[in-house]
Design an enzyme around this catalytic site. Structure first.
Site, PDB file in Angstrom:
ATOM      1  CB  ILE A  67     -23.469  -2.427   2.688  1.00 57.69           C
ATOM      2  CG1 ILE A  67     -22.159  -2.589   3.457  1.00 57.69           C
ATOM      3  CG2 ILE A  67     -24.564  -1.892   3.615  1.00 57.69           C
ATOM      4  CD1 ILE A  67     -21.499  -1.271   3.870  1.00 57.69           C
ATOM      5  CD  GLU A  74     -14.922   2.143  -7.877  1.00 60.55           C
ATOM      6  OE1 GLU A  74     -14.211   1.357  -7.219  1.00 60.55           O
ATOM      7  OE2 GLU A  74     -15.500   1.816  -8.927  1.00 60.55           O
ATOM      8  CB  THR A  83     -17.425   5.847   5.373  1.00 57.64           C
ATOM      9  OG1 THR A  83     -16.346   5.368   6.165  1.00 57.64           O
ATOM     10  CG2 THR A  83     -16.881   7.028   4.558  1.00 57.64           C
ATOM     11  CG  ASP A  84     -15.907   5.031  10.574  1.00 61.93           C
ATOM     12  OD1 ASP A  84     -15.450   4.804   9.443  1.00 61.93           O
ATOM     13  OD2 ASP A  84     -15.706   4.267  11.557  1.00 61.93           O
ATOM     14  CD  GLU A  85     -12.105   4.672   5.805  1.00 63.12           C
ATOM     15  OE1 GLU A  85     -11.379   5.284   5.009  1.00 63.12           O
ATOM     16  OE2 GLU A  85     -12.130   3.438   5.888  1.00 63.12           O
ATOM     17  CE1 TYR A 118     -15.096   4.873   0.228  1.00 61.72           C
ATOM     18  CE2 TYR A 118     -14.057   4.932   2.396  1.00 61.72           C
ATOM     19  CZ  TYR A 118     -15.168   4.688   1.603  1.00 61.72           C
ATOM     20  OH  TYR A 118     -16.350   4.270   2.173  1.00 61.72           O
ATOM     21  CE  LYS A 131     -19.293   7.194   0.910  1.00 58.91           C
ATOM     22  NZ  LYS A 131     -20.434   6.607   0.141  1.00 58.91           N
TER      23      LYS A 131
END
Ligand code: NAD
Ligand code: DAU
Length: 355
Positions: free
Chosen positions: A13, A84, A134-136, A159, A163
């Site tokens: 990105i 990462e 991120t949406d995670e 991960y 984040k």
């Protein structure tokens, strides 16, 4: 003209964003990237000759190096993408995720704060620290509903937890020290130059190499796909026009099961690059062990960024996938990476026939 720092600009990105900012903004761009396995300078081939492009091979955990870069370039803002980024790697080995995503973000925040606190007005007021997330961080959805800026955090993988930690740090630096920040949380990106560990490039390259197409679990998990240049355009907008202290959710409004994504890719490949022995690439699909803690569904309500900043995706999922397949078919040299042997062995042990 003022400089903007882009961290992680040699990644998937980040490189799309650097290309877009060089083409469509007046800034000098300082790309700060450690060049991990995921950072590929070849992704920036077209930028190197531009006098407005600068590169520094720097780890965002290195405070002294960051201080020197702030002193040298005196940026008007930072767009922070270095991380990462791959969930399977975080399950295999979380250490680098804690280090880069949490400690690295903290180190960058402190270097930015030290620089920003010494700025005079109007530069101090105009400075922005844009954290790309991120949406995670929101966890996993059932069959209904979508994530929005007000959704509570519920990260479930190493991960996404790293984040989420970095998102909290960035907001804390705003509330505590007044650092002018914006945060964006985006859904799954796809497009050219994505490292071939992620679903879409892995499937394209495995298919044409005659390898199995490993689908985790039942393949019913859903992701909301966004073409990378649409994300880069949203980041540019949020950086320049996002309200200080605000969050913007970014998504493609393109929900598909993993099985549907792989079937669609196979159909495009059957047309653009027919299988040597005949038949469809779909015959190479194999169902393998599920990802531990595999989130069922992600979907973003991008209403806020659409209403406040006038953004919406330009690329449809079908047109974006065709462009992506065509790019990977035409760019074999770019793909010639060395994959980490230990990680590959873990994939084989965990997922069975994973290449
Ligand atoms: P990527 O893995 O392709 O690139 C990450 C880049 O960061 C690489 O160039 C790498 O060399 C660099 N990097 C890693 N550790 C570093 C360190 N310690 N110091 C300096 N540079 C370092 O990642 P991506 O997919 O381009 O994602 C970029 C950002 O966007 C990440 O923060 C990710 O969490 C976020 N994001 C990604 C997606 C997606 O679908 N890929 C979606 C939403 C948000
Ligand atoms: O939602 C945003 C996130 O999207 C980003 O924050 C991450 O950086 C990015 O990697 C991505 O995470 P995912 O885990 O969703 O992406 P990945 O490409 O790894 O997997 C997409 C889906 O496909 C997921 O449900 C797992 C599945 N999958 C993946 C691989 C690599 C398979 O079924 N087989 C595979 O071989």
């Amino acid at each position: 003209m003022a400089a903007v720092f882009v961290t992680g600009g040699a990644g998937f990105i980040g490189s799309a964003l650097v290309r877009q900012l060089l083409a469509e903004s007046p800034y000098d761009i300082v790309n700060i990237d450690k060049l991990t396995y995921a950072g590929n300078p070849e992704s920036l081939d077209g930028c190197v000759a531009d006098p407005r492009y600068h590169f520094s091979r720097t780890d965002i955990c290195d405070r002294a190096a960051l201080d020197a870069l702030f002193a040298q370039h005196r940026p008007c803002g930072v767009i922070h993408l270095a991380a990462e980024s791959h969930v399977d790697r975080s399950i295999h080995s979380a250490g680098e995720f804690i280090q880069t995503n949490i400690v690295g973000t903290y180190t960058l925040l402190e270097a930015a704060r030290a620089y920003w606190e010494r700025l005079a007005e109007p530069a101090r007021d105009a400075f922005r620290f844009h954290h790309v997330s991120t949406d995670e961080v929101f966890g996993s959805l059932g069959r209904e509903g979508r994530f929005a800026e007000t959704t509570a955090y519920d990260p479930r993988s190493p991960y996404s937890a790293s984040k989420a930690s970095s998102d909290h740090l960035v907001r804390a630096w705003h509330h505590t020290y007044g650092l002018p920040i914006v945060v964006s949380n985006c859904s799954n990106n796809y497009g050219p130059r994505q490292f071939p560990e992620k679903l879409i490039p892995l499937m394209i390259l495995n298919a044409v190499a005659g390898k199995p197409l490993p689908i985790y679990g039942t393949g019913e998990n859903v992701r909301d796909w966004l073409y990378v240049d649409d994300h880069a355009r949203a980041l540019h907008l949020v950086f320049e026009r996002g309200a200080v202290g605000s969050t913007y959710c970014i998504g493609g409004n393109a929900e598909h099961t993993n099985l549907a994504v792989v079937d669609t890719l196979c159909g495009i490949l059957d047309e653009l690059h027919p299988r040597a022995g005949g038949g469809s690439y779909r015959e190479q699909k194999v169902f393998v062990a599920d990802r531990p803690g595999h989130d069922l569904r992600y979907a973003i309500d991008a209403g806020k960024i659409t209403q406040k900043l006038g953004w919406s995706p330009r690329e449809s999922f079908m047109s974006g996938l065709r462009r992506t397949v065509a790019w990977y078919l035409a760019n074999h040299d770019w793909v010639a990476h060395v994959r980490n042997g230990e990680y590959r062995r873990w994939l084989e042990t965990h997922y069975g026939s994973h290449p």
